[in-house]
Design a protein around this motif. Sequence first.
Motif, PDB file in Angstrom:
ATOM      1  N   ASP A 181       0.830  -1.199   0.000  1.00 45.57           N
ATOM      2  CA  ASP A 181       0.000   0.000   0.000  1.00 45.57           C
ATOM      3  C   ASP A 181       0.868   1.254   0.000  1.00 45.57           C
ATOM      4  OD1 ASP A 181      -2.401  -1.312  -0.087  1.00 45.57           O
ATOM      5  OD2 ASP A 181      -2.724  -1.284   2.082  1.00 45.57           O
ATOM      6  N   HIS A 227       1.137   4.309  -2.814  1.00 48.21           N
ATOM      7  CA  HIS A 227       1.002   5.718  -2.451  1.00 48.21           C
ATOM      8  C   HIS A 227       2.181   6.527  -2.976  1.00 48.21           C
ATOM      9  CE1 HIS A 227      -0.071   9.249  -0.143  1.00 48.21           C
ATOM     10  NE2 HIS A 227       1.113   9.223   0.455  1.00 48.21           N
ATOM     11  N   SER A 273      -1.971  13.227  -6.701  1.00 48.09           N
ATOM     12  CA  SER A 273      -2.015  13.597  -5.287  1.00 48.09           C
ATOM     13  C   SER A 273      -3.118  14.600  -5.001  1.00 48.09           C
ATOM     14  CB  SER A 273      -0.664  14.176  -4.848  1.00 48.09           C
ATOM     15  OG  SER A 273      -0.327  15.299  -5.645  1.00 48.09           O
ATOM     16  N   THR A 311     -11.294   1.113  -1.373  1.00 48.90           N
ATOM     17  CA  THR A 311     -10.429   1.139  -0.193  1.00 48.90           C
ATOM     18  C   THR A 311      -8.966   1.130  -0.605  1.00 48.90           C
ATOM     19  OG1 THR A 311     -12.063   0.035   1.203  1.00 48.90           O
ATOM     20  CG2 THR A 311      -9.766  -0.121   1.891  1.00 48.90           C
ATOM     21  N   ARG A 340      -8.131   4.543  -2.071  1.00 51.50           N
ATOM     22  CA  ARG A 340      -8.027   5.588  -1.049  1.00 51.50           C
ATOM     23  C   ARG A 340      -6.723   5.461  -0.250  1.00 51.50           C
ATOM     24  NH1 ARG A 340     -11.477   8.844   1.469  1.00 51.50           N
ATOM     25  NH2 ARG A 340     -11.770   9.567  -0.667  1.00 51.50           N
ATOM     26  N   ARG A 341      -6.323   4.217   0.046  1.00 49.50           N
ATOM     27  CA  ARG A 341      -5.065   4.025   0.767  1.00 49.50           C
ATOM     28  C   ARG A 341      -3.880   4.548  -0.046  1.00 49.50           C
ATOM     29  NH1 ARG A 341      -5.985  -2.221   2.780  1.00 49.50           N
ATOM     30  NH2 ARG A 341      -7.279  -1.761   4.625  1.00 49.50           N
ATOM     31  N   HIS A 391      -4.066   6.736  -2.634  1.00 50.66           N
ATOM     32  CA  HIS A 391      -4.232   8.121  -3.090  1.00 50.66           C
ATOM     33  C   HIS A 391      -5.194   8.876  -2.161  1.00 50.66           C
ATOM     34  CE1 HIS A 391      -2.470   6.116  -6.498  1.00 50.66           C
ATOM     35  NE2 HIS A 391      -3.569   5.438  -6.722  1.00 50.66           N
ATOM     36  N   PRO A 392      -4.799   9.122  -0.930  1.00 50.63           N
ATOM     37  CA  PRO A 392      -5.723   9.721   0.039  1.00 50.63           C
ATOM     38  C   PRO A 392      -6.135  11.150  -0.285  1.00 50.63           C
ATOM     39  CG  PRO A 392      -3.499   9.597   0.926  1.00 50.63           C
ATOM     40  CD  PRO A 392      -3.481   8.823  -0.344  1.00 50.63           C
ATOM     41  N   ASP A 393      -5.380  11.820  -1.167  1.00 45.58           N
ATOM     42  CA  ASP A 393      -5.691  13.220  -1.474  1.00 45.58           C
ATOM     43  C   ASP A 393      -6.703  13.373  -2.606  1.00 45.58           C
ATOM     44  OD1 ASP A 393      -3.872  14.020   0.471  1.00 45.58           O
ATOM     45  OD2 ASP A 393      -2.201  13.978  -0.947  1.00 45.58           O
TER      46      ASP A 393
END
Length: 309
Positions: free
Chosen positions: A77, A81, A90, A112, A115-116, A118-120
């Motif tokens: 993960d 990222h 990002s 999920t 999101r892990r 590419h949280p932005d």
Amino acid sequence: MYDPTRLAALVAVAEAGSITRAAARLGYTAPALSQQLSKLEREAGAALLVRHHRGARLTAAGELLAGRARRVLDEMDQARHELARLSGLSGGRLRVGTFVTAGIHLLPPVLTAFRRAHPDVELAVTDYEPPAGVAAVAAGDVDLALTHAYEPASADPLPSGVSAEPLLVEELVLVTAPGQMLSEGSGPLPVAELAGRPLISSAPEHPPRRGVERALAEAGATPAVVCESPGYALVCALVSAGIGVAVVPEMVAAMSPAPLAVRRLEPPAFRRTISVAHRGDRNTTAATTLTALLRGGFGRASAMQGPVS
């Protein structure tokens, strides 16, 4: 080299304490998850689980491998990222269309993972009953959309500029109330055996189902209830209550909370293909990334579908 999907399955069982609960969390059937765990045990050359009536617990070997697996999956993960940041992914917004079955059972674990990594990136998910999601992609309302097509049916042409990539092909199966006569056999049921049987007719005016409805009528199945909702939850509830039988996608049957008996049909000419519709070369980086995750995630779901009698 251990399969990451099987490692994730072992970690899920360790956290849930039960194969059934872990399967529900991952969006798979319990028999399919159990099959993957058995393959992992063969790869490891050791028993990893002790199954009992209350669930399952890890052996010492299972605890060791699960601990290592957590670190491996976390590292993967983190790598996703960092690669995303190198590629500039990002920020921005990703708009996803889906239909109910995929939105509940297949899309969440993929989102999920996205999101892990590419949280932005802001995510927006909208429900579209096929084929409306394809039109939404063409109109620019969403970046990509999950859609489906049934067989037998006549294929509708895609709008200009829209591409569709198949992700998962599943059989349509017969569902009945447990204990009914049609549920007693162990092999595939000839479609001709549906002649005169009370059928829960699933949205006969719904474009994707028209070809299936026509074929069932030609086989002599008699509509007992016409269910105008394109969603399958009501159909399965009616079948479970003994009002009639129905032909539904295999995933719907496996995930139904209502008690059902399931049989394959012969010949296996009834299918549903789940695809992702997108704008091809005009995709955003985020859409391309999610499409790749969908491809991998749905491929694992297909491999982990449990056997149906």
